[in-house]
Design a protein around this motif. Structure first.
Motif, mmCIF file in Angstrom:
data_model
loop_
_atom_site.group_PDB
_atom_site.id
_atom_site.type_symbol
_atom_site.label_atom_id
_atom_site.label_comp_id
_atom_site.label_asym_id
_atom_site.label_seq_id
_atom_site.Cartn_x
_atom_site.Cartn_y
_atom_site.Cartn_z
ATOM 1 N N MET A 13 18.768 46.631 86.323
ATOM 2 C CA MET A 13 19.592 46.456 85.126
ATOM 3 C C MET A 13 18.880 47.031 83.905
ATOM 4 O O MET A 13 19.496 47.699 83.055
ATOM 5 N N ALA A 14 17.568 46.793 83.785
ATOM 6 C CA ALA A 14 16.799 47.354 82.672
ATOM 7 C C ALA A 14 16.825 48.879 82.723
ATOM 8 O O ALA A 14 16.925 49.553 81.677
ATOM 9 N N ALA A 15 16.749 49.451 83.933
ATOM 10 C CA ALA A 15 16.820 50.909 84.082
ATOM 11 C C ALA A 15 18.194 51.429 83.678
ATOM 12 O O ALA A 15 18.315 52.491 83.046
ATOM 13 N N PHE A 20 21.768 54.275 79.686
ATOM 14 C CA PHE A 20 22.862 54.254 78.727
ATOM 15 C C PHE A 20 22.368 54.491 77.299
ATOM 16 O O PHE A 20 23.026 55.172 76.504
ATOM 17 N N THR A 21 21.202 53.926 76.963
ATOM 18 C CA THR A 21 20.682 54.083 75.610
ATOM 19 C C THR A 21 20.236 55.522 75.363
ATOM 20 O O THR A 21 20.424 56.064 74.264
ATOM 21 N N ALA A 100 22.878 46.595 68.667
ATOM 22 C CA ALA A 100 22.804 45.158 68.393
ATOM 23 C C ALA A 100 24.193 44.547 68.308
ATOM 24 O O ALA A 100 24.448 43.471 68.855
ATOM 25 N N ILE A 101 25.106 45.220 67.615
ATOM 26 C CA ILE A 101 26.474 44.711 67.517
ATOM 27 C C ILE A 101 27.118 44.665 68.891
ATOM 28 O O ILE A 101 27.826 43.708 69.241
ATOM 29 N N PHE A 245 17.832 44.451 77.327
ATOM 30 C CA PHE A 245 16.833 45.511 77.227
ATOM 31 C C PHE A 245 17.416 46.714 76.479
ATOM 32 O O PHE A 245 16.663 47.517 75.925
ATOM 33 N N ALA A 246 18.748 46.825 76.471
ATOM 34 C CA ALA A 246 19.377 47.932 75.743
ATOM 35 C C ALA A 246 18.990 47.908 74.275
ATOM 36 O O ALA A 246 18.792 48.961 73.652
ATOM 37 N N LEU A 247 18.863 46.716 73.712
ATOM 38 C CA LEU A 247 18.493 46.602 72.307
ATOM 39 C C LEU A 247 17.055 47.067 72.069
ATOM 40 O O LEU A 247 16.760 47.748 71.078
ATOM 41 N N LEU A 248 16.163 46.728 73.004
ATOM 42 C CA LEU A 248 14.771 47.173 72.878
ATOM 43 C C LEU A 248 14.678 48.691 72.991
ATOM 44 O O LEU A 248 13.964 49.343 72.215
#
Length: 304
Positions: A13-15, A20-21, A100-101, A245-248
């Motif tokens: 999931m983190a990958a 996506f990011t 973040a939103i 993790f997407a936010l990080l």
């Protein structure tokens, strides 16, 4: 050392969030050269070739008449609206702010499931949902000098994507996942082509931009596949929090690529959203332990 299924699922999931990011960062960078419609067309054409080849290989191709099925049509509508509004927001506000939103999506899905499907939501999770929306308001800052209409576009994207994910729950199970992905890719690409004229028409992108958009298409496909593996490997309640993790990744890439430093309000709002989301996941996991496994619902993977 052998990892547990939940840890392995969390890493996948983190990958997925990293993929996506990175796609978002590429989209934001290329949006300075070409408009959103062109990005959707170029990226979509590459994605269509990849997904269609994979679907054909796995025997997942079906008739496009599935668009006449209500939940499929509603899912496509949500995907198109979510994509257009998010990309419009991404081109105008920092990557970390948009990300973040967007982290409010699981809370909005919980709210929608309660209102539309009548799923039970206790007072603690209602408080978590309320806290999450307060976190969004802290980031958007309505009425403040830092307010941006682009932030409302990101918030609108959350609403569209909630419609998408709630509609996905009602898609007949006999329809292959890969074919639904292909249908979505074709329709979003078509929407990009339709939006070309009002967005200023076609301007031939540079070779550098074309290469980046092709890479973005590959990253999206990798992200979708990682989500599938993540949700099939570990428990949903254990894997889902790794979405944050997407936010990080967004903060890191936003700083390294665009030089954006998150301000105090953004960090505070993001912290509230993440905390409320993690608490909602905790309550969901606790609730699942109190009922038979056969009746526990599962969230479908993103983009499927």
């Amino acid at each position: 050392m052998k990892l547990s299924p939940n840890i392995s699922g969390g890493l996948f999931m983190a990958a997925a969030m990293a993929s996506f990011t990175m796609n978002d960062a590429i989209t934001k960078a290329v949006s300075a050269e070409v408009n959103i419609g062109e990005i959707l067309v170029v990226r979509g054409l590459v994605s269509m070739v990849l997904v269609a080849a994979l679907a054909a290989h796995r025997g997942a191709l079906r008739s496009f008449r599935v668009l006449l099925i209500g939940p499929v049509a509603l899912r496509v509508f949500g995907e198109i609206g979510g994509t257009l509004t998010y990309m419009a927001a991404l081109s105008q506000i920092p990557l970390a702010n948009a990300s973040a939103i967007f982290q409010a999506l699981p809370l909005v899905i919980t709210l929608g499931a309660a209102l539309v499907f009548g799923e039970p939501v206790g007072w603690r999770r209602w408080l978590a949902i309320t806290a999450g929306f307060i976190g969004v308001l802290v980031i958007v800052r309505p009425g403040a000098e830092g307010f941006s209409q682009a932030a409302l576009l990101a918030l609108a994207s959350v609403g569209f994507c909630a419609v998408r994910d709630l509609a996905t729950r009602r898609i007949p199970t006999e329809l292959p996942t890969l074919f639904i992905t292909l249908v979505t890719t074709v329709t979003v690409t078509t929407a990009g082509a339709v939006s070309l004229v009002p967005l200023g028409g076609w301007r031939p992108p540079s070779g550098h931009a074309l290469g980046l958009l092709a890479l973005a298409a590959v990253l999206i496909l990798i992200g979708y596949q990682c989500i599938i593996v993540a949700l099939r490997t570990g428990d949903i309640s254990a894997v889902a929090p790794f979405r944050y993790f997407a936010l990080l990744w967004a903060m890191l890439l936003g700083y390294l690529v665009f030089g954006h430093r998150p301000d105090a309000a953004m960090l505070a709002g993001a912290g509230i959203i993440v905390a409320s989301g993690l608490y909602a996941f905790y309550r969901e996991r606790k609730r699942d332990k109190l009922r038979p496994a056969a009746t526990a619902p599962g969230l479908p993977p993103d983009g499927l």
